[in-house]
Design a protein around this motif. Sequence first.
Motif, short mmCIF file in Angstrom:
data_model
loop_
_atom_site.label_atom_id
_atom_site.label_comp_id
_atom_site.label_asym_id
_atom_site.label_seq_id
_atom_site.Cartn_x
_atom_site.Cartn_y
_atom_site.Cartn_z
N GLU A 27 0.82 -1.21 0.00
CA GLU A 27 0.00 0.00 0.00
C GLU A 27 0.86 1.27 0.00
O GLU A 27 0.47 2.29 -0.56
N ASN A 28 2.03 1.18 0.63
CA ASN A 28 2.92 2.34 0.73
C ASN A 28 4.05 2.31 -0.32
O ASN A 28 5.01 3.06 -0.19
N LYS A 29 3.89 1.44 -1.30
CA LYS A 29 4.90 1.32 -2.38
C LYS A 29 6.28 0.96 -1.85
O LYS A 29 7.31 1.41 -2.38
N VAL A 30 6.31 0.18 -0.79
CA VAL A 30 7.57 -0.37 -0.29
C VAL A 30 7.68 -1.77 -0.87
O VAL A 30 6.97 -2.68 -0.47
N THR A 31 8.56 -1.90 -1.88
CA THR A 31 8.54 -3.13 -2.69
C THR A 31 9.33 -4.28 -2.07
O THR A 31 8.99 -5.44 -2.30
N HIS A 32 10.40 -3.95 -1.33
CA HIS A 32 11.26 -5.00 -0.78
C HIS A 32 11.74 -4.61 0.62
O HIS A 32 11.71 -3.43 0.98
N ALA A 33 12.19 -5.62 1.36
CA ALA A 33 12.79 -5.37 2.67
C ALA A 33 13.89 -6.39 2.92
O ALA A 33 13.79 -7.54 2.47
N LEU A 34 14.93 -5.93 3.60
CA LEU A 34 16.02 -6.82 3.99
C LEU A 34 15.88 -7.13 5.47
O LEU A 34 15.99 -6.24 6.32
N CYS A 35 15.62 -8.41 5.75
CA CYS A 35 15.45 -8.87 7.14
C CYS A 35 16.83 -9.27 7.66
O CYS A 35 17.44 -10.22 7.17
N VAL A 36 17.30 -8.55 8.66
CA VAL A 36 18.69 -8.66 9.11
C VAL A 36 18.80 -9.56 10.34
O VAL A 36 18.10 -9.36 11.33
N ALA A 37 19.70 -10.53 10.25
CA ALA A 37 19.91 -11.48 11.35
C ALA A 37 20.68 -10.82 12.49
O ALA A 37 21.52 -9.95 12.25
N VAL A 38 20.37 -11.24 13.72
CA VAL A 38 21.09 -10.71 14.88
C VAL A 38 21.84 -11.79 15.66
O VAL A 38 22.69 -11.48 16.50
N ASN A 39 21.51 -13.06 15.42
CA ASN A 39 22.25 -14.15 16.06
C ASN A 39 21.99 -15.45 15.28
O ASN A 39 21.20 -15.46 14.34
N LEU A 40 22.68 -16.50 15.67
CA LEU A 40 22.55 -17.76 14.93
C LEU A 40 21.29 -18.55 15.31
O LEU A 40 20.61 -19.08 14.44
N PRO A 41 20.93 -18.62 16.63
CA PRO A 41 19.72 -19.39 16.96
C PRO A 41 18.46 -18.89 16.26
O PRO A 41 17.57 -19.69 15.95
N GLU A 42 18.36 -17.58 16.01
CA GLU A 42 17.15 -17.04 15.37
C GLU A 42 17.28 -16.94 13.86
O GLU A 42 16.33 -16.51 13.18
N LEU A 43 18.42 -17.36 13.31
CA LEU A 43 18.62 -17.26 11.87
C LEU A 43 17.56 -18.02 11.06
O LEU A 43 17.09 -17.52 10.02
N PRO A 44 17.15 -19.23 11.51
CA PRO A 44 16.13 -19.95 10.72
C PRO A 44 14.86 -19.13 10.49
O PRO A 44 14.25 -19.24 9.42
N SER A 45 14.47 -18.28 11.45
CA SER A 45 13.25 -17.49 11.26
C SER A 45 13.47 -16.39 10.21
O SER A 45 12.53 -16.00 9.50
N VAL A 46 14.69 -15.90 10.10
CA VAL A 46 15.03 -14.91 9.06
C VAL A 46 14.98 -15.58 7.69
O VAL A 46 14.35 -15.08 6.74
#
Length: 256
Positions: A27-46
């Motif tokens: 809706e806001n014409k934001v076409t892409h996003a970069l989801c940035v990892a902060v640690n290894l245990p949560e990397l699978p969710s990224v």
Amino acid sequence: MFIDSHCHINFPDLAANIEPLLANMAENKVTHALCVAVNLPELPSVLALAEAHANIFASVGVHPDYEDTPEPSVEQLVELAKHPRVVAIGETGLDYYRLQGDLEWQRERFRVHIRAAKQVGLPLIIHTRSSAADTIRILKEEGADEVGGVLHCFTETWEVAQAAMELGFYISISGIVTFKKAVELQAVARLVPLDRLLIETDSPYLAPVPYRGKQNQPAWVRHVGESIADLRGISVNQIADATTANFFKLFARAQK
Ligand code: NI
């Protein structure tokens, strides 16, 4: 169109509402996003978000604020970065504000990320807070100019921005630029050459005006872009076009 060059939409509060969040982006014409990892245990969710959505990209890294978390090796980061949706190494860097004492482990972790980025030929996403001199020094010592990257959520001086740009780095401006008191950052946002500029939300943090204090989301990067356009006295389209082109140039592995 806008791109959110830095967000954490894998964090549970945001991931739980991913469909409305993606709809708000459109809706806001934001076409892409970069989801940035902060640690290894949560990397699978990224990675899962980037696998499920063609317009979400991922990074691999361990944030300097995470002290009690598995320490990555160069080999491990290199291996994880082979995932086809991973477009950068980070976020990494130094933070002498949140953590104090002997932070040699932070500097070592930072060096490990730079070495991995050089091995895989991916750009670096840098977090630096109250540590600009050491950040620039280590980037130089490790030859980070070979891969370049971005100083994300930039809050440093114009001199630091110049030093980073000399090493081939981009400057990413967050919603802080919309805060009345952020006069120094507003000055930097006017000065950064258009071909070195990125915009971001750092969601769920740092919601821009008029949403200040709320849980941030990638759609609101639009307000960051509008604010910078106002500051520079140019059209929003110019900011949108430049920052989008810069995103795909820096994160060359990202496919439109
Ligand atoms: Ni971040």
